[in-house]
Scaffold this active site. Structure first.
Site, short mmCIF file in Angstrom:
data_model
loop_
_atom_site.label_atom_id
_atom_site.label_comp_id
_atom_site.label_asym_id
_atom_site.label_seq_id
_atom_site.Cartn_x
_atom_site.Cartn_y
_atom_site.Cartn_z
N ASN A 41 46.80 8.07 32.19
CA ASN A 41 45.05 8.55 32.02
C ASN A 41 44.25 7.47 31.43
O ASN A 41 44.82 6.77 30.35
CB ASN A 41 45.12 9.86 31.30
CG ASN A 41 45.68 9.99 30.00
OD1 ASN A 41 46.62 9.35 29.63
ND2 ASN A 41 45.16 10.82 29.27
N ILE A 42 43.08 7.45 31.90
CA ILE A 42 41.97 6.29 31.28
C ILE A 42 40.64 7.16 30.98
O ILE A 42 40.21 7.55 31.97
CB ILE A 42 41.95 5.37 32.29
CG1 ILE A 42 43.16 4.66 32.77
CG2 ILE A 42 41.14 4.21 31.84
CD1 ILE A 42 43.29 3.60 33.80
N GLU A 43 40.63 7.24 29.71
CA GLU A 43 39.44 8.00 29.23
C GLU A 43 38.23 6.90 29.18
O GLU A 43 38.64 5.65 29.18
CB GLU A 43 39.78 8.76 27.87
CG GLU A 43 40.93 9.84 28.40
CD GLU A 43 41.22 10.57 26.84
OE1 GLU A 43 40.82 10.34 25.91
OE2 GLU A 43 42.08 11.62 27.38
N GLU A 54 47.88 10.97 37.21
CA GLU A 54 48.40 11.39 38.83
C GLU A 54 47.36 10.46 39.43
O GLU A 54 47.64 9.78 40.53
CB GLU A 54 48.29 12.66 38.91
CG GLU A 54 49.17 13.65 38.23
CD GLU A 54 48.51 14.17 36.73
OE1 GLU A 54 47.62 13.58 36.16
OE2 GLU A 54 48.89 15.16 36.42
N CYS A 88 44.04 17.04 40.19
CA CYS A 88 44.91 16.40 40.63
C CYS A 88 45.57 17.09 41.61
O CYS A 88 46.46 16.65 42.34
CB CYS A 88 45.67 15.91 39.45
SG CYS A 88 44.95 14.48 38.62
N1 THU Z 1 45.21 14.65 32.07
C1 THU Z 1 46.08 14.00 32.99
O1 THU Z 1 46.15 12.64 32.98
N2 THU Z 1 46.70 14.75 33.90
C2 THU Z 1 46.56 15.85 33.94
O2 THU Z 1 47.10 16.48 34.93
C3 THU Z 1 46.28 16.69 33.01
C4 THU Z 1 45.18 16.15 32.00
C5 THU Z 1 44.48 13.85 30.89
C6 THU Z 1 43.09 13.66 31.39
C7 THU Z 1 42.56 13.40 29.83
O3 THU Z 1 42.64 12.11 29.47
C8 THU Z 1 43.68 14.16 28.86
O4 THU Z 1 44.94 14.32 29.77
C9 THU Z 1 43.54 15.51 28.07
O5 THU Z 1 42.89 16.34 29.09
#
Ligand code: THU
Length: 130
Positions: A41-43, A54, A88
């Protein structure tokens, strides 16, 4: 192969950019023709602009020519058995089938395997009936 996906997902999670949620996630997928791709994940400081692990993995697959997703492992060290979010699930549907296997993990390995059909019943598809 599933164990390999777990390893790849753990490695991907280590690359997560998740300073806002402190919730690193990793994902690793296997295509029907045997290729693997992973992602984290990339915030973003503008919170809604971040995206999921994903989604990163799917992006790598598409940029390498696309394919059908046969399996995907997802891991979050802060939540054993984390499942893909709703968005996703729909993205996985785009490149998967109802039989696509989704491996839910903890740090030691896969703890449960479900199908995309189970996670996204009656999925939206233009002109499709499911
Ligand atoms: N997140 C994912 O990367 N995949 C998921 O299916 C659920 C949520 C991430 C998004 C965000 O960066 C962090 O988890 C908290 O929601």
């Amino acid at each position: 192969m599933a164990a390999n996906l777990h390893r790849l997902a753990v490695s991907a999670m280590a690359k997560a950019h998740a300073p806002y949620s402190q919730f690193p996630v990793g994902a690793a997928l296997l295509t029907a023709d045997g290729r693997t791709y992973s992602g984290c994940n990339i915030e973003n400081v503008a919170y809604p602009e971040g995206w999921c692990a994903e989604t990163t993995a799917i992006s790598h697959m598409v940029m390498d020519g696309g394919g059908e997703i046969a399996e995907i492992a997802v891991i979050a060290k802060r939540q054993a058995g984390v499942t893909p979010c709703g968005g996703c699930r729909q993205r996985l549907k785009e490149f998967g089938t109802p039989e696509t296997r989704i491996h839910l993990c903890d740090m030691d390995g896969i703890i449960e395997t479900v199908t995309l059909g189970e996670l996204l019943p009656k999925a939206f598809g233009m002109g499709e009936r499911s």
